[in-house]
Design an enzyme around this catalytic site. Structure first.
Site, PDB file in Angstrom:
ATOM      1  N   HIS A 189      -7.188 -17.306  -8.015  1.00 57.45           N
ATOM      2  CA  HIS A 189      -7.703 -17.024  -9.360  1.00 57.45           C
ATOM      3  C   HIS A 189      -8.181 -18.313 -10.030  1.00 57.45           C
ATOM      4  O   HIS A 189      -9.302 -18.392 -10.539  1.00 57.45           O
ATOM      5  CB  HIS A 189      -6.592 -16.364 -10.174  1.00 57.45           C
ATOM      6  CG  HIS A 189      -6.920 -16.132 -11.615  1.00 57.45           C
ATOM      7  ND1 HIS A 189      -7.034 -14.869 -12.151  1.00 57.45           N
ATOM      8  CD2 HIS A 189      -7.140 -16.984 -12.654  1.00 57.45           C
ATOM      9  CE1 HIS A 189      -7.321 -14.964 -13.444  1.00 57.45           C
ATOM     10  NE2 HIS A 189      -7.385 -16.243 -13.772  1.00 57.45           N
ATOM     11  N   GLU A 190      -7.328 -19.329  -9.991  1.00 58.81           N
ATOM     12  CA  GLU A 190      -7.667 -20.592 -10.625  1.00 58.81           C
ATOM     13  C   GLU A 190      -8.791 -21.309  -9.866  1.00 58.81           C
ATOM     14  O   GLU A 190      -9.674 -21.928 -10.472  1.00 58.81           O
ATOM     15  CB  GLU A 190      -6.432 -21.503 -10.702  1.00 58.81           C
ATOM     16  CG  GLU A 190      -5.217 -20.884 -11.377  1.00 58.81           C
ATOM     17  CD  GLU A 190      -5.435 -20.602 -12.849  1.00 58.81           C
ATOM     18  OE1 GLU A 190      -6.531 -20.899 -13.367  1.00 58.81           O
ATOM     19  OE2 GLU A 190      -4.522 -20.074 -13.485  1.00 58.81           O
TER      20      GLU A 190
ATOM     21  N   HIS B 250     -12.172 -19.962 -10.923  1.00 59.01           N
ATOM     22  CA  HIS B 250     -12.642 -20.571 -12.177  1.00 59.01           C
ATOM     23  C   HIS B 250     -13.257 -21.946 -11.904  1.00 59.01           C
ATOM     24  O   HIS B 250     -14.351 -22.260 -12.367  1.00 59.01           O
ATOM     25  CB  HIS B 250     -11.471 -20.743 -13.149  1.00 59.01           C
ATOM     26  CG  HIS B 250     -11.025 -19.487 -13.822  1.00 59.01           C
ATOM     27  ND1 HIS B 250     -11.874 -18.640 -14.496  1.00 59.01           N
ATOM     28  CD2 HIS B 250      -9.781 -18.951 -13.954  1.00 59.01           C
ATOM     29  CE1 HIS B 250     -11.187 -17.630 -15.002  1.00 59.01           C
ATOM     30  NE2 HIS B 250      -9.920 -17.790 -14.682  1.00 59.01           N
TER      31      HIS B 250
END
Length: 268
Positions: A59-60, A63
């Site tokens: 997820h990170e 980004h």
């Protein structure tokens, strides 16, 4: 030039910490599949927690990677592209707190603590895509985990393993849905924020630290909580994941539920 290329390679090399998490997920998943214990709670716990942390790292990373292509080249030097959870600006918010919420409540708390230098990025679409990239990863993880149920159900593996997969999929679904809410402090708001006027953004900005607290406060309202989980269950059923699987997976995951009864031994 050689030094620059070498440094860039280190900035993007997959971290041994992340590889270790993947190894724990695979080994514990294999143990659940093989039924190596009469009480699979510990293996299921390791499988779900390690799988959940792996998804938070992805997820990170999403980004950061999207920000890199958008113009923020600083994410590499910050270690965000190594998938190392210890490199995030707020490890407690990105990793520890989400894991605690899984343990205590069986709910996927949105992660999100990579520092993006937004001033390096131009274009509203790029800003929106950077914010959307994280929860989109959770959505993809959910789809991949639910795919065996959609095309084969329990026939794909032993019931304990499929139940653990179902519970992990439910965490991904809740994370994606909650993170896409257009609430200040969540990625959903980051998607719409570039399209708001400067005045509105300034008025909303002070509430960003409290957005996630407000969301979970609403989930404590019985009516809201009921509707929320009914919606989650409906999404899961649409992909062939029946309530029994997720409920059993969550109960098996909660290996501590029988501690203190019968010397800590499970009741069957």
């Amino acid at each position: 030039m050689t030094t620059t290329v070498s440094a860039r390679g280190r900035d993007r090399r997959i971290s041994p910490v992340f590889l270790g998490l993947v190894a724990i997920m695979l080994v514990s998943g294999w143990a659940v599949w093989q039924g190596l214990s009469n009480n699979p709670g510990f293996a299921v716990f390791l499988f779900v927690v390690s799988g959940w942390i792996v998804s938070l790292c992805l997820h990170e990373y999403a980004h950061a990677r999207t920000a890199l292509h958008g113009g923020d080249i600083s994410v590499g030097a910050k270690g965000y592209l190594t998938l190392n959870p210890l490199k995030y600006t707020h490890t407690a918010l990105s990793i520890v707190l989400p894991v605690v919420f899984v343990i205590l409540g069986g709910i996927g708390l949105p992660g999100g603590a990579v520092f993006i230098e937004r001033g390096r990025i131009t274009g509203r679409w790029r800003h929106s895509l950077i914010s959307a990239a994280g929860p989109l990863v959770n959505a993809v993880c959910a789809l991949l985990l639910m795919l065996p149920f959609a095309i084969g159900g329990q026939a794909w593996g032993p019931a304990p393993f499929m139940s653990a997969v179902a519970f992990l999929a439910e965490l991904q679904v809740t994370a994606a849905i909650l993170n896409f809410l257009p609430v200040p402090g969540l990625d959903g708001y980051g998607v719409v924020e570039p399209w708001l006027s400067y005045t509105v953004r300034r008025q909303v900005e002070p509430f960003a630290p409290f957005g996630l607290i407000a969301v979970f406060g609403c989930l404590w309202i019985p009516e809201v909580n009921t509707y929320f989980w009914e919606f989650i269950d409906a999404v899961m059923r649409a992909f062939g994941v029946q309530d029994w699987y997720t409920a059993t997976g969550y109960e098996t995951f909660r290996l501590w539920k029988d501690w203190g009864a019968g010397g800590g031994q499970g009741t069957g």
